[in-house]
Design a protein around this motif. Structure first.
Motif, short mmCIF file in Angstrom:
data_model
loop_
_atom_site.label_atom_id
_atom_site.label_comp_id
_atom_site.label_asym_id
_atom_site.label_seq_id
_atom_site.Cartn_x
_atom_site.Cartn_y
_atom_site.Cartn_z
N ALA A 21 0.70 -1.10 0.00
CA ALA A 21 0.02 0.09 -0.09
C ALA A 21 1.00 1.33 0.07
CB ALA A 21 -0.94 0.08 1.25
N VAL A 22 1.94 1.19 0.57
CA VAL A 22 2.70 2.37 0.55
C VAL A 22 3.47 2.99 -0.37
CG1 VAL A 22 3.65 1.87 3.15
CG2 VAL A 22 4.94 0.89 0.92
N SER A 41 4.78 2.99 -10.38
CA SER A 41 4.45 1.70 -9.37
C SER A 41 5.34 0.45 -9.76
CB SER A 41 2.90 1.05 -10.13
OG SER A 41 3.15 0.93 -11.58
N ALA A 42 6.12 0.32 -10.71
CA ALA A 42 7.11 -0.82 -10.88
C ALA A 42 8.25 -0.24 -10.01
CB ALA A 42 7.45 -0.75 -12.42
N ASN A 43 8.76 0.96 -9.95
CA ASN A 43 9.84 1.07 -8.91
C ASN A 43 9.48 1.06 -7.48
OD1 ASN A 43 12.36 2.14 -10.19
ND2 ASN A 43 10.90 3.39 -11.47
N LEU A 44 8.16 1.49 -7.25
CA LEU A 44 7.88 1.31 -5.75
C LEU A 44 8.07 -0.29 -5.49
CD1 LEU A 44 4.91 3.77 -5.58
CD2 LEU A 44 7.21 3.89 -4.20
N ALA A 46 9.87 -2.57 -6.77
CA ALA A 46 11.19 -3.02 -6.57
C ALA A 46 11.73 -2.48 -5.34
CB ALA A 46 12.06 -2.20 -8.12
N VAL A 47 11.47 -1.33 -4.88
CA VAL A 47 12.14 -0.78 -3.77
C VAL A 47 11.51 -1.67 -2.36
CG1 VAL A 47 12.16 1.03 -2.08
CG2 VAL A 47 12.47 1.71 -4.57
N GLU A 48 10.18 -2.16 -2.52
CA GLU A 48 9.56 -2.67 -1.67
C GLU A 48 10.21 -4.25 -1.56
OE1 GLU A 48 5.53 -0.02 -1.56
OE2 GLU A 48 5.45 -2.41 -2.03
N ASP A 49 10.14 -4.85 -2.69
CA ASP A 49 10.97 -6.13 -2.61
C ASP A 49 12.18 -6.18 -2.18
OD1 ASP A 49 8.48 -7.11 -3.68
OD2 ASP A 49 9.16 -7.27 -5.66
N LEU A 50 12.92 -5.20 -2.54
CA LEU A 50 14.30 -5.31 -2.03
C LEU A 50 14.36 -5.00 -0.40
CD1 LEU A 50 16.23 -2.83 -4.37
CD2 LEU A 50 16.83 -5.31 -3.88
N GLU A 51 13.54 -4.24 0.23
CA GLU A 51 13.54 -4.09 1.54
C GLU A 51 12.74 -5.53 2.13
OE1 GLU A 51 12.89 -0.78 3.82
OE2 GLU A 51 11.87 0.27 2.37
N ASP A 52 12.04 -6.35 1.48
CA ASP A 52 11.45 -7.46 2.11
C ASP A 52 12.48 -8.63 2.03
OD1 ASP A 52 9.20 -6.20 2.56
OD2 ASP A 52 7.99 -7.19 0.58
N GLU A 53 13.24 -8.53 0.91
CA GLU A 53 14.18 -9.67 0.56
C GLU A 53 15.45 -9.52 1.31
OE1 GLU A 53 13.68 -9.93 -3.63
OE2 GLU A 53 11.46 -10.26 -3.32
N LEU A 61 8.02 8.46 -5.01
CA LEU A 61 9.03 7.47 -5.19
C LEU A 61 10.25 7.66 -4.44
CD1 LEU A 61 10.05 4.80 -6.44
CD2 LEU A 61 10.90 6.20 -8.57
N VAL A 62 10.85 8.92 -4.34
CA VAL A 62 12.12 9.11 -3.68
C VAL A 62 12.11 10.31 -2.66
CG1 VAL A 62 13.50 8.25 -5.55
CG2 VAL A 62 13.02 10.55 -5.40
N ASP A 63 12.67 10.34 -1.55
CA ASP A 63 12.68 11.44 -0.74
C ASP A 63 13.70 12.53 -1.05
OD1 ASP A 63 11.10 9.79 1.29
OD2 ASP A 63 12.82 8.31 1.11
N ALA A 64 14.69 12.17 -1.69
CA ALA A 64 15.52 13.24 -2.23
C ALA A 64 16.25 12.88 -3.59
CB ALA A 64 16.87 13.51 -1.24
#
Lengths: 226, 284, 224
Positions: free
Chosen positions: A12-13, A101-104, A106-113, A137-140
């Motif tokens: 969701a994030v 969406s695809a980048n989000l 990818a980022v979430e999967d990296l955090e999970d894995e 997508l990004v903070d900075a």
């Protein structure tokens, strides 16, 4: 659209600082800029500098190959499971700005894995001067240009040059060979960017990526303290 | 439902072409009646006490004749030999084959099946019902189905597998005889495994098929296409690796204990070459 | 239903990942099967009547409120290409993210919870339509339109095709899109009584074969 939703489920994030499990997620920094300006080399140098002090991962957005990811893998800057390539369908700016969406994922999967992660670097595919990252997508974001691309680029401005949180003028060692005026580039950049920082760097020099790494550490300290 | 003989078409190698044109015999098609033949073939293999598969049921009818074929191993072998050319428009043919618990059944055919136009305006139906019990094995490897100009056939092949059952199934469709436009053909292939549908796909081509069937997304001018399905319990935990078999055929794991090879080719010969290679790769 | 809501969901800029996919057009272009606007039209027509019809029927059925997990299994069985199943789930996950942000609903949350890596895109699309207050006809229309608009956009980029030619192709196909959407809805309405076997299973061999070939390429513009 990423502000008004619940946290009670996976995936969701968007730009939310908190993961579904309640932990604070990694800081995400985007690196954009024209083709050949040295984004991948900067990412590689950052990984080498920061990998012993931080848990980090990289998402690349290649335009028509998986070459950037392959380069990072070949250079062994990070273990392969910490590098993910997103395919962008001939439209690199869409994947980092209009449809993230695809980048989000990818980022979430990296955090999970491979998480927990402190930092995720999201490298855009080489694009034009208008390509910027979505705040969803990004903070900075870092915008990387180089002296060989023409010393009038800072003067011309554009969203990347004027609004990125950090502007990197790369390959300063080449300035004498391509007839670029470094002082002029720096002066123009500062005029365009008011208070926003500018770094001039040559990855071939001993100083290398130090200034960018320092800026990343500051952002991370601010993120962690928030 | 009685068996029937019909005037043959001059089609060397076709299933059931009985040679020179014969007269309509008793029980045969009456051209004044606009209805086709209904025929059912039933095959059932059971394993005996010594582990040899027997054929307690082996019944053909009309154009669906079945023959026991000598087997070198413990499996039961059957050939569909077709007593006349079929299916024609309006015909309704059914093959029911079952491999009982632990049995091994191998079914082939002696020649290609040719769908031909008939007296009836209605399309022919050809339904194949395969049933494979626990630990049983069925090989369904018939010759090609040829969709002749002017014919209309709706074919369904449905395989039901119990847990632990194994299946090797090949289907080949050839659109038109040499140099001929194809007939109307719709073919649906469904494989169910342990109550769950593993594969469900339908192909429509020829006159009346939805647009684009011969275009760049579907057949792009190829006149032969084929599927090879393998179901094996081992594929559940070690799925097949996807791979290309030349430019126009691909092997892909299914979402379950099976794999599928899909191939298109210019003609039946080239298609068979690819599928033979696939059989060598994937057959257990 | 709200016609404007339908436009939001159907918009090519709806951020659900479609832009990175060519719907098999990249493989067909590379193989020389699409060379011009006529080739694009034939490709789109074939895709519409096969995977487009299946996707539309799945979406319409999900919009009716049929158990999305049953439909997800039905989609698996109707997607023999492993590469296309991967793509469908990836796009389903992206659609899920966009839908939950845009039209939150307990049904979307429930499916996201049991399929965290994504359900098949048409199933999620149908559920998204339902969450947005749209009906099966709307969901089917979005699905059939996606089936042809994706390849059209991609071929403009791949062949430098005149964008007006590509748009004319879509306009010419519009009546056929309506018919296929209607067929899809009719099939969807049979599912409550006859189960998911009532759903169409139309397939296009070269879409499946091309998808497997494309997945193995090292250099490509589109993810599928």
């Amino acid at each position: 659209m990423h502000l008004d939703h619940s946290h009670d489920g996976p995936a969701a994030v968007s730009a939310d600082a908190v993961r579904p499990d309640g932990r604070r997620r990694a800081l995400r920094i985007g690196l954009g800029g024209p083709v050949g300006s040295g984004k991948t080399a900067t990412v590689a140098a950052l990984c080498r500098t920061l990998r012993d002090e931080l848990s980090l991962a990289v998402v690349t957005n290649d335009i028509y190959t998986r070459e950037d990811a392959a380069f990072l893998l070949r250079e062994a800057v990070l273990p392969p499971e910490r590098i993910t390539a997103v395919e962008t369908g001939a439209c690199p700016h869409t994947a980092i700005r209009d449809d993230i969406s695809a980048n989000l994922e990818a980022v979430e999967d990296l955090e999970d894995e491979v998480g927990p992660l402190d930092l995720v670097l999201v490298e855009s595919g080489g694009d034009n001067l208008t390509a910027t990252f979505s705040r969803g997508l990004v903070d900075a974001q870092v915008f990387v240009i180089d002296v060989a691309g023409g010393d009038d680029i800072p003067r011309k401005g554009g969203p990347g040059v004027t609004t990125a949180d950090l502007l990197v003028i790369n390959k300063t060692d080449l300035a004498p060979y391509v007839g670029s005026d470094l002082q002029r580039m720096e002066r123009d950049a500062k005029e365009q960017r008011a208070e926003l920082p500018v770094v001039l760097q040559s990855l071939r020099s001993e100083h290398g990526v130090t200034d960018v790494a320092t800026w990343v550490r500051e952002r991370l300290a601010a993120w962690t303290a928030a | 439902m009685s068996s029937a003989v019909r005037v043959s078409v001059d089609e060397p190698g076709a299933v059931g072409a009985p040679g020179a044109g014969g007269a309509v015999a008793s029980g045969g098609r009456d051209s004044s009646v606009d209805s086709g033949i209904r025929a059912v073939a039933r095959i059932r293999a059971e394993v005996d006490a010594r582990g040899v598969s027997r054929l307690p049921v082996l019944e053909g009818e009309g154009p669906l004749a079945v023959r026991r074929v000598r087997s070198s191993g413990q499996e039961a072998r059957v050939a569909l030999v077709g007593a006349m050319s079929a299916p024609l428009g309006g015909d309704r043919l059914t093959v029911e084959a079952t491999a009982g618990v632990g049995a091994r059944l191998d079914i082939g055919s002696s020649a290609a099946t040719i769908a031909l136009p008939g007296q009836s305006e209605r399309p022919a139906r050809y339904d194949v019902r395969l049933s494979v019990a626990e630990d049983a094995e069925l090989r369904w490897l018939p010759e090609q189905l040829i969709s002749a100009y002017g014919s209309s056939l709706r074919m369904t092949t449905r395989a039901e597998l119990a847990p632990g059952a194994r299946l090797l199934l090949r289907e080949e469709q050839v659109l038109g005889r040499a140099g001929e436009e194809p007939g109307a053909l719709t073919s649906r292939l469904t494989v169910r495994c342990d109550g769950r549908t593993l594969l469900d796909q339908e192909l429509s081509c020829g006159p009346g098929a939805p647009g684009g069937w011969d275009g760049p997304a579907a057949l792009a001018g190829h006149r032969a296409l084929g599927q090879l399905v393998v179901v094996h319990p081992e594929l559940a935990h070690s799925p097949a690796e996807p791979r290309m078999l030349g430019e126009h055929a691909a092997l892909t794991p299914l979402a379950g204990p099976g794999l599928l090879v899909t191939a298109v080719a210019a003609d039946a010969l080239l298609l068979r070459r690819v599928l033979d290679e696939a059989v060598r790769l994937v057959a257990w | 239903m709200s016609r404007a809501t339908l436009l939001v969901l159907a918009d090519g800029r709806f951020p659900a990942g479609g832009h990175a996919h060519s719907g098999g057009a990249e493989a067909a272009v590379a193989a020389g099967r699409i060379k011009d606007a006529a080739g694009l039209e034939a490709f789109c027509r074939g895709r519409l009547h096969t995977s487009g019809l299946v996707a539309a029927a799945l979406a319409a059925t999900a919009a009716l409120g049929v158990d999305p997990l049953l439909l997800d299994d039905a989609a698996d069985a109707r997607t023999p290409s492993a590469a296309l199943r991967t793509v469908a789930r990836k796009l389903g996950r992206q659609m899920m993210r966009a839908a939950r942000s845009t039209w939150p609903s307990p049904e979307l949350d429930a499916l996201a919870a049991v399929r965290p890596k994504g359900a098949h895109q048409p199933v999620v699309l149908g559920l998204a339509a339902r969450s947005a207050g749209l009906g099966p006809e709307d969901a089917a229309h979005v699905a059939v339109y996606e089936a042809v608009s994706g390849p059209a956009t991609a071929v403009v980029r791949l062949l430098s095709l005149d964008p007006f030619d590509a748009t004319r192709v879509l306009a010419r196909l519009a009546p056929e899109l309506d018919r296929v959407a209607a067929d899809a809805v009719a099939a969807a309405r049979r599912v409550p009584d006859h189960g998911v076997d009532a759903l169409p299973a139309a397939s296009a061999p070269l879409l499946d074969i091309g998808a497997e070939a494309h997945a193995g390429w090292a250099v490509r513009l589109f993810a599928s």
